[in-house]
Design a protein around this motif. Sequence first.
Motif, PDB file in Angstrom:
ATOM      1  N   LEU A  32       2.209  11.285  24.649  1.00 54.61           N
ATOM      2  CA  LEU A  32       1.902  12.606  24.116  1.00 54.61           C
ATOM      3  C   LEU A  32       1.119  13.505  25.080  1.00 54.61           C
ATOM      4  O   LEU A  32       1.444  14.688  25.206  1.00 54.61           O
ATOM      5  N   PRO A  33       0.091  13.007  25.787  1.00 54.53           N
ATOM      6  CA  PRO A  33      -0.639  13.905  26.698  1.00 54.53           C
ATOM      7  C   PRO A  33       0.244  14.521  27.784  1.00 54.53           C
ATOM      8  O   PRO A  33      -0.037  15.631  28.262  1.00 54.53           O
ATOM      9  N   GLY A  34       1.303  13.804  28.150  1.00 58.30           N
ATOM     10  CA  GLY A  34       2.152  14.326  29.206  1.00 58.30           C
ATOM     11  C   GLY A  34       3.128  15.389  28.752  1.00 58.30           C
ATOM     12  O   GLY A  34       3.757  16.066  29.583  1.00 58.30           O
ATOM     13  N   VAL A  35       3.308  15.549  27.432  1.00 54.69           N
ATOM     14  CA  VAL A  35       4.254  16.527  26.925  1.00 54.69           C
ATOM     15  C   VAL A  35       3.862  17.942  27.339  1.00 54.69           C
ATOM     16  O   VAL A  35       4.676  18.722  27.843  1.00 54.69           O
ATOM     17  N   ALA A  36       2.600  18.290  27.126  1.00 57.58           N
ATOM     18  CA  ALA A  36       2.121  19.626  27.490  1.00 57.58           C
ATOM     19  C   ALA A  36       2.208  19.860  29.003  1.00 57.58           C
ATOM     20  O   ALA A  36       2.529  20.949  29.458  1.00 57.58           O
ATOM     21  N   GLU A  37       1.945  18.810  29.790  1.00 54.35           N
ATOM     22  CA  GLU A  37       1.999  18.934  31.233  1.00 54.35           C
ATOM     23  C   GLU A  37       3.422  19.224  31.697  1.00 54.35           C
ATOM     24  O   GLU A  37       3.653  20.081  32.540  1.00 54.35           O
ATOM     25  N   ARG A  38       4.390  18.520  31.104  1.00 57.37           N
ATOM     26  CA  ARG A  38       5.787  18.751  31.473  1.00 57.37           C
ATOM     27  C   ARG A  38       6.260  20.135  31.056  1.00 57.37           C
ATOM     28  O   ARG A  38       7.023  20.779  31.742  1.00 57.37           O
ATOM     29  N   LEU A  39       5.762  20.603  29.896  1.00 54.52           N
ATOM     30  CA  LEU A  39       6.120  21.942  29.441  1.00 54.52           C
ATOM     31  C   LEU A  39       5.584  22.982  30.403  1.00 54.52           C
ATOM     32  O   LEU A  39       6.290  23.950  30.751  1.00 54.52           O
ATOM     33  N   SER A  40       4.344  22.809  30.871  1.00 58.02           N
ATOM     34  CA  SER A  40       3.753  23.760  31.803  1.00 58.02           C
ATOM     35  C   SER A  40       4.510  23.764  33.126  1.00 58.02           C
ATOM     36  O   SER A  40       4.748  24.821  33.731  1.00 58.02           O
ATOM     37  N   SER A  41       4.918  22.587  33.573  1.00 56.53           N
ATOM     38  CA  SER A  41       5.628  22.479  34.843  1.00 56.53           C
ATOM     39  C   SER A  41       6.999  23.151  34.774  1.00 56.53           C
ATOM     40  O   SER A  41       7.431  23.826  35.712  1.00 56.53           O
TER      41      SER A  41
ATOM     42  N   GLY B 251       0.844  -1.189   0.000  1.00 55.71           N
ATOM     43  CA  GLY B 251       0.000   0.000   0.000  1.00 55.71           C
ATOM     44  C   GLY B 251       0.874   1.231   0.000  1.00 55.71           C
ATOM     45  O   GLY B 251       2.073   1.171  -0.282  1.00 55.71           O
ATOM     46  N   ALA B 252       0.300   2.356   0.354  1.00 53.72           N
ATOM     47  CA  ALA B 252       1.056   3.607   0.343  1.00 53.72           C
ATOM     48  C   ALA B 252       1.200   4.221   1.726  1.00 53.72           C
ATOM     49  O   ALA B 252       1.957   5.172   1.899  1.00 53.72           O
ATOM     50  N   LEU B 253       0.492   3.710   2.719  1.00 54.88           N
ATOM     51  CA  LEU B 253       0.533   4.285   4.057  1.00 54.88           C
ATOM     52  C   LEU B 253       1.582   3.578   4.903  1.00 54.88           C
ATOM     53  O   LEU B 253       1.714   2.361   4.858  1.00 54.88           O
ATOM     54  N   SER B 254       2.337   4.348   5.681  1.00 53.56           N
ATOM     55  CA  SER B 254       3.380   3.791   6.533  1.00 53.56           C
ATOM     56  C   SER B 254       2.917   3.846   7.992  1.00 53.56           C
ATOM     57  O   SER B 254       3.099   4.855   8.676  1.00 53.56           O
ATOM     58  N   HIS B 255       2.330   2.776   8.458  1.00 57.87           N
ATOM     59  CA  HIS B 255       1.862   2.722   9.839  1.00 57.87           C
ATOM     60  C   HIS B 255       2.983   2.271  10.757  1.00 57.87           C
ATOM     61  O   HIS B 255       3.763   1.374  10.427  1.00 57.87           O
ATOM     62  N   ALA B 256       3.057   2.881  11.935  1.00 55.29           N
ATOM     63  CA  ALA B 256       4.036   2.448  12.929  1.00 55.29           C
ATOM     64  C   ALA B 256       3.594   1.127  13.545  1.00 55.29           C
ATOM     65  O   ALA B 256       2.420   0.750  13.486  1.00 55.29           O
ATOM     66  N   GLU B 257       4.549   0.416  14.140  1.00 51.43           N
ATOM     67  CA  GLU B 257       4.215  -0.819  14.843  1.00 51.43           C
ATOM     68  C   GLU B 257       3.242  -0.509  15.977  1.00 51.43           C
ATOM     69  O   GLU B 257       3.239   0.586  16.548  1.00 51.43           O
ATOM     70  N   LYS B 258       2.404  -1.486  16.310  1.00 48.17           N
ATOM     71  CA  LYS B 258       1.365  -1.266  17.318  1.00 48.17           C
ATOM     72  C   LYS B 258       1.923  -0.845  18.659  1.00 48.17           C
ATOM     73  O   LYS B 258       1.341  -0.015  19.356  1.00 48.17           O
ATOM     74  N   ASP B 259       3.089  -1.424  19.060  1.00 44.18           N
ATOM     75  CA  ASP B 259       3.641  -1.067  20.366  1.00 44.18           C
ATOM     76  C   ASP B 259       4.116   0.391  20.385  1.00 44.18           C
ATOM     77  O   ASP B 259       4.037   1.071  21.411  1.00 44.18           O
ATOM     78  N   SER B 260       4.580   0.894  19.226  1.00 46.29           N
ATOM     79  CA  SER B 260       4.970   2.302  19.139  1.00 46.29           C
ATOM     80  C   SER B 260       3.751   3.210  19.263  1.00 46.29           C
ATOM     81  O   SER B 260       3.781   4.245  19.933  1.00 46.29           O
ATOM     82  N   GLN B 261       2.667   2.831  18.593  1.00 43.83           N
ATOM     83  CA  GLN B 261       1.432   3.604  18.666  1.00 43.83           C
ATOM     84  C   GLN B 261       0.949   3.664  20.113  1.00 43.83           C
ATOM     85  O   GLN B 261       0.536   4.721  20.597  1.00 43.83           O
ATOM     86  N   ALA B 262       1.018   2.535  20.810  1.00 45.21           N
ATOM     87  CA  ALA B 262       0.578   2.483  22.203  1.00 45.21           C
ATOM     88  C   ALA B 262       1.458   3.355  23.093  1.00 45.21           C
ATOM     89  O   ALA B 262       0.964   4.056  23.979  1.00 45.21           O
ATOM     90  N   TYR B 263       2.769   3.328  22.848  1.00 49.95           N
ATOM     91  CA  TYR B 263       3.691   4.139  23.648  1.00 49.95           C
ATOM     92  C   TYR B 263       3.361   5.619  23.534  1.00 49.95           C
ATOM     93  O   TYR B 263       3.251   6.332  24.538  1.00 49.95           O
ATOM     94  N   PHE B 264       3.192   6.098  22.305  1.00 46.60           N
ATOM     95  CA  PHE B 264       2.960   7.525  22.117  1.00 46.60           C
ATOM     96  C   PHE B 264       1.554   7.943  22.525  1.00 46.60           C
ATOM     97  O   PHE B 264       1.319   9.115  22.812  1.00 46.60           O
ATOM     98  N   THR B 265       0.623   7.000  22.569  1.00 47.27           N
ATOM     99  CA  THR B 265      -0.705   7.307  23.105  1.00 47.27           C
ATOM    100  C   THR B 265      -0.601   7.728  24.566  1.00 47.27           C
ATOM    101  O   THR B 265      -1.279   8.662  25.011  1.00 47.27           O
ATOM    102  N   ASP B 266       0.260   7.059  25.304  1.00 46.11           N
ATOM    103  CA  ASP B 266       0.477   7.414  26.720  1.00 46.11           C
ATOM    104  C   ASP B 266       1.410   8.600  26.872  1.00 46.11           C
ATOM    105  O   ASP B 266       1.282   9.400  27.806  1.00 46.11           O
TER     106      ASP B 266
END
Length: 309
Positions: free
Chosen positions: A297-306, A280-295
């Motif tokens: 990414l939300p903390g990035v903004a929190e750490r920046l604020s802190s 196909g033409a889409l490059s999907h990341a491995e499932k474990d990578s997707q799961a890691y960044f799901t957890d």
Amino acid sequence: MEGTVSSDRRPTIMVTNDDGIDAPGLRALVHVLVSTNRYEVLVCAPDSEKSAVSHSITWRHPLSVKQVEIDGAKAFAVSGTPADCTSLGISKTLFPSTPDLVISGINMGSNCGYHIVYSGTVAGAREAFFNGVPSVSISYDWVSAKSNIHDFTLAAEACLPIISAILTEIKNQTYPQRCFLNIDLPTDVVNHKGYKLTKQGKAIFKMGWRQVTSNIQGGKMLSTMTMDTDSFASTETDASTISQEHRLFKREVLGAQVEDDDDTDHKSLQEGYITVTPLGALSHAEKDSQAYFTDWLPGVAERLSSSAL
């Protein structure tokens, strides 16, 4: 899908490649297709060798197109990349109609694993897929001192049943539109073990660089998968003439890295199968990578604020 094959005409196949319009793999494929007397054969291919250009396209200047003589086919040499050639060839600008099928190849060297990303051969087929035209990329696992030019003809003949079957599905409007096929043929093609459905593996040659005191005067990377380190010619120059402002660096193969399961393209090819890999033409990341960044990414903004406090 751009169109369907009607019962009152021969299917049209357009051939492109990345080795250039004079390459033996393309010429053998065209000859075999023409010899069947079952297809209208068109050719729109680079006017020179364009291996490993991936899916690059020409954007800022016009392409030069020249008609060339290939028995039984209407053929044009183009000053662009494989993706350019496919785009032009299916546009109805160069030919009066859109081809029923685009075939890119036959490449001199296999295209498996991560090297599919580098491959201009695969890009020629992928460009057709982007535009809704069924397509196939074909590569032959050329090995120096083992392979010969006649092997391209054997490879083309071995692919005829697949090509015929695809065109039948297109005619019946049952061919899938969400993928294109990448086919690799083994070195000992005359004794191949048959077709095998495979998936893209992770095979890759790790590449490095070394400084040289030579002017590289040509030579050809046989493929994006089979790196022939003896295929480069050079002329030595005095090292004192190479200034710090003008230094030369050459790629070198550091070794192969293969992480293949039983159903991957590279492993099956080495076992002697003709591998058939839907892409196909889409490059999907491995499932474990997707799961890691799901957890994560939300903390990035929190750490920046802190950290701002």
